[in-house]
Design an enzyme around this catalytic site. Structure first.
Site, mmCIF file in Angstrom:
data_model
loop_
_atom_site.group_PDB
_atom_site.id
_atom_site.type_symbol
_atom_site.label_atom_id
_atom_site.label_comp_id
_atom_site.label_asym_id
_atom_site.label_seq_id
_atom_site.Cartn_x
_atom_site.Cartn_y
_atom_site.Cartn_z
ATOM 1 N N GLY A 1 0.824 -1.212 0.000
ATOM 2 C CA GLY A 1 0.000 0.000 0.000
ATOM 3 C C GLY A 1 0.848 1.247 0.000
ATOM 4 N N PRO A 2 0.203 2.406 -0.135
ATOM 5 C CA PRO A 2 0.945 3.670 -0.228
ATOM 6 C C PRO A 2 1.779 3.960 1.032
ATOM 7 C CG PRO A 2 -1.414 3.990 -0.630
ATOM 8 C CD PRO A 2 -1.238 2.594 -0.146
ATOM 9 N N PRO A 3 2.759 4.842 0.928
ATOM 10 C CA PRO A 3 3.610 5.164 2.082
ATOM 11 C C PRO A 3 2.806 5.767 3.234
ATOM 12 C CG PRO A 3 4.465 6.179 0.057
ATOM 13 C CD PRO A 3 3.137 5.587 -0.275
ATOM 14 N N THR B 1 0.901 4.451 5.554
ATOM 15 C CA THR B 1 -0.451 3.994 5.888
ATOM 16 C C THR B 1 -0.470 3.069 7.103
ATOM 17 O OG1 THR B 1 -0.098 2.438 4.065
ATOM 18 C CG2 THR B 1 -1.609 4.263 3.664
ATOM 19 N N GLY B 2 0.702 2.772 7.659
ATOM 20 C CA GLY B 2 0.724 2.002 8.902
ATOM 21 C C GLY B 2 1.219 0.577 8.751
ATOM 22 N N LYS B 3 1.978 0.300 7.680
ATOM 23 C CA LYS B 3 2.439 -1.077 7.462
ATOM 24 C C LYS B 3 3.425 -1.492 8.563
ATOM 25 C CE LYS B 3 3.630 -0.005 3.191
ATOM 26 N NZ LYS B 3 3.009 1.322 3.092
ATOM 27 N N THR B 4 4.333 -0.573 8.916
ATOM 28 C CA THR B 4 5.300 -0.890 9.975
ATOM 29 C C THR B 4 4.571 -1.107 11.297
ATOM 30 O OG1 THR B 4 6.810 0.567 8.816
ATOM 31 C CG2 THR B 4 7.450 -0.100 11.034
ATOM 32 N N GLU C 1 -4.413 32.143 -10.065
ATOM 33 C CA GLU C 1 -5.248 31.488 -9.037
ATOM 34 C C GLU C 1 -6.724 31.751 -9.299
ATOM 35 O OE1 GLU C 1 -3.913 29.299 -7.382
ATOM 36 O OE2 GLU C 1 -1.848 29.915 -7.713
ATOM 37 N N ASP D 1 0.432 22.114 -12.309
ATOM 38 C CA ASP D 1 -0.937 21.911 -12.816
ATOM 39 C C ASP D 1 -0.915 20.931 -13.977
ATOM 40 O OD1 ASP D 1 -1.587 23.932 -11.075
ATOM 41 O OD2 ASP D 1 -1.518 25.505 -12.608
HETATM 42 P P1 ATP Z 1 6.313 3.352 4.490
HETATM 43 O O1 ATP Z 1 5.648 2.589 3.393
HETATM 44 O O2 ATP Z 1 6.707 4.729 4.059
HETATM 45 O O3 ATP Z 1 7.387 2.600 5.206
HETATM 46 P P2 ATP Z 1 4.355 2.670 6.499
HETATM 47 O O4 ATP Z 1 3.103 2.278 5.795
HETATM 48 O O5 ATP Z 1 5.209 1.594 7.034
HETATM 49 O O6 ATP Z 1 5.179 3.676 5.586
HETATM 50 P P3 ATP Z 1 4.299 3.572 9.187
HETATM 51 O O7 ATP Z 1 5.777 3.657 9.313
HETATM 52 O O8 ATP Z 1 3.628 2.408 9.790
HETATM 53 O O9 ATP Z 1 3.922 3.668 7.648
HETATM 54 O O10 ATP Z 1 3.624 4.910 9.707
HETATM 55 C C1 ATP Z 1 4.357 6.100 9.927
HETATM 56 C C2 ATP Z 1 3.730 6.887 11.052
HETATM 57 O O11 ATP Z 1 2.454 7.378 10.636
HETATM 58 C C3 ATP Z 1 3.456 6.066 12.277
HETATM 59 O O12 ATP Z 1 4.529 6.112 13.179
HETATM 60 C C4 ATP Z 1 2.204 6.706 12.864
HETATM 61 O O13 ATP Z 1 2.547 7.806 13.668
HETATM 62 C C5 ATP Z 1 1.486 7.242 11.655
HETATM 63 N N1 ATP Z 1 0.450 6.322 11.149
HETATM 64 C C6 ATP Z 1 0.416 5.772 9.910
HETATM 65 N N2 ATP Z 1 -0.689 5.009 9.758
HETATM 66 C C7 ATP Z 1 -1.345 5.056 10.925
HETATM 67 C C8 ATP Z 1 -2.548 4.464 11.407
HETATM 68 N N3 ATP Z 1 -3.287 3.666 10.617
HETATM 69 N N4 ATP Z 1 -2.931 4.727 12.674
HETATM 70 C C9 ATP Z 1 -2.194 5.531 13.467
HETATM 71 N N5 ATP Z 1 -1.054 6.126 13.079
HETATM 72 C C10 ATP Z 1 -0.625 5.906 11.829
#
Ligand code: ATP
Length: 497
Positions: free
Chosen positions: A110-112, A114-117, A337, A411
């Protein structure tokens, strides 16, 4: 104090040697002995460092003990799917009884931001596992074999750590897996191939009855780039999509990050969730953090709606800059604008929420649009309208100056991106096509045809409203910021006149 022990010791030895020399004692044997001892000490320390380097350099192991799924906002479906997959680790006896093949790898795509880590950390907590994290880029080295060695060490370390901490399983999280797991193209990148092969070998070596059990969770923003060998059953055979949060998810994430902040009672977090359409979790966290910084700058006790709105602008457009613009440049920006804003009101009445002349990030001005409803399907008419809003700025410059400036670059990027969506969705005259088979010439022709015809339409619509520009220009130059309602009042007062 310990830090300086070595330096103090060396100092004392030197002073002692000088003292002995002044007494007429031959210190040469002592110096040679000290040199040999120093050499042995240096080599032994260096060797320690070398092992650490070959085992993955900057890799971090994080204690996930306090991180749970409850601390992840939105992503309900991803959490559900992940928990179901993790139950393979938790319900060991049932798995064995039914003869289910162990799950070795889970891919989060998924996109950067979004909470994968976060999901991987929560997975380690849920399964009571040791957590080890590494990033694909850490395995990339110039020298063939080093990356493969690091993969081997990573698995070895995970097993050792789990044994030491008396855990029955370990979660290895590999971020940016596409760096090592990209499609193999016949031996051009031998180092990458060896690293990937090693990862596949390690995964093949995972057995259901081994202790500690290893589960690999990998994350990527580019799933389409991954080698099919990684994705086949028995390797990363669970794929979980981690998408941008919808409005409910955004509200949940905002609430999580608001929990440790004093939020003013009048703040409507639902409204903030509406206005942050298409923001990722990381961007929402940043909105809350920036709002708190604005509150601190204002010496305020609480975070107000004003702080949150400023934070949204900052995250969306970048920090306000103090770029000095000439009067002529300012007028050009204002007309540009207004071109966007007038077009937006024509295509989608009531959609402008702010027209601003203040420089922010790379832009010298901007138009903010009313929060969009979460929308997943777009019609041709809607997308054409979006392109016309994007082209409105350049069209206005052409109308008033006879030529455009470099200010329309962003744009045009946006407009070309929308054309790509139209083509790939079969919404153009080219019909339903496989866009990967299209030649650059064909792409160029389709893009130019669509953009030229929409630019002509945009100019025609704006040209018939030249008077609106003159009417609104001075107000924008004087006030710098015109709110949506004020802007619409200006338009209707012109129409009435
Ligand atoms: P990347 O693909 O860039 O590695 P990622 O998907 O692993 O990004 P995370 O590292 O999990 O993203 O999220 C970065 C920060 O954004 C987290 O430390 C948190 O603070 C916030 N965050 C992202 N997603 C969530 C979520 N679903 N709920 C709460 N906080 C979130």
């Amino acid at each position: 104090m310990r830090k300086y022990g070595l330096e103090m010791g060396i100092g004392i030895v030197i002073v002692a040697l000088v003292f002995l020399q002044t007494l007429g004692i031959n210190v040469l044997p002592f110096v040679m002995l000290a040199a040999i001892a120093g050499g042995v000490f240096y080599v032994s320390r260096g060797k320690g460092k070398l092992t650490a380097m070959s085992s993955g350099g900057g890799r971090k192991t994080v204690k996930p003990s306090s991180f749970t799924f409850d601390q992840i906002g939105g992503q309900e479906r991803a959490k559900q799917e992940l928990i179901e997959a993790l139950d393979f680790l938790v319900k060991k006896e049932q798995i064995e009884k039914l003869g289910i093949r162990p799950l070795k790898g889970i891919l989060l795509a998924g996109p950067p931001g979004t909470g994968k880590t976060l999901l991987a950390k929560a997975a380690a907590q849920y399964t009571d596992s040791v957590y080890m994290a590494a990033s694909g880029s850490e395995f990339v080295e110039m020298y063939v074999g080093v990356g493969a060695g690091r993969i081997r060490d990573l698995f070895k370390e995970a097993r050792a750590k789990a044994k030491k901490e008396k855990k029955s399983s370990a979660v290895i999280f590999i971020d940016e897996i596409e760096v090592i797991g990209g499609k193999r193209d016949g031996g051009q990148h031998r180092e990458y191939d060896q690293t990937l092969n090693q990862l596949l070998t390690e995964m093949d070596g995972i057995h259901s009855n081994e202790s500690p059990r290893i589960l690999i969770i990998a994350a990527t923003n580019r799933k389409e780039m991954l080698d099919s060998a990684l994705l086949r059953p028995g390797r990363f055979d669970r794929h979980i999509g981690v998408e941008l949060p919808d409005k409910k998810g955004r509200l949940h994430i905002l609430r999580i990050h608001a929990a440790n902040k004093p939020i003013d009672a009048a703040v409507d977090l639902t409204g903030i969730a509406e206005q942050t359409y298409s923001f990722s979790g990381a961007q929402l966290e940043s909105v809350m953090n920036e709002a708190a910084i604005y509150a601190m700058r204002d010496n305020a006790d609480t975070l107000t709606s004003g702080h949150l709105h400023m934070a949204i602008d900052k995250v969306m457009l970048g920090e306000k800059t103090d770029k000095e613009t000439s009067a002529e440049e300012r007028k050009r920006v204002a007309l540009h604008e207004l071109g966007h804003a007038i077009m937006a009101e024509l295509v989608r009445p009531g959609s402008v929420s702010q027209v601003a002349l203040s420089p922010r990030g790379g832009a010298l001005g901007f138009v903010r649009h009313q929060p969009q409803q979460d929308q997943y399907l777009y019609t041709t008419g809607f997308l054409h309208g979006q392109i016309m809003i994007a082209l409105g700025g350049a069209a206005a410059e052409e109308m008033f100056y006879g030529e455009r400036s470099t200010g329309s670059r962003g744009d045009f990027d946006q407009a070309v991106g929308i054309v790509k969506t139209l083509v790939e969705s079969g919404l153009t005259d080219a019909g339903i096509i496989d866009s990967s088979m299209m030649t650059p010439d064909k792409w160029s022709k389709i893009t130019t045809d669509i953009l030229d015809s929409l630019m002509a339409k945009t100019k025609e619509m704006l040209d018939s409203r030249r008077g609106v520009f003159d009417h609104a220009l001075q107000t924008l130059l004087d006030e710098e910021n015109v709110g949506g309602d004020e802007f619409r009042a200006l338009l209707s007062s012109y129409n009435a006149a």
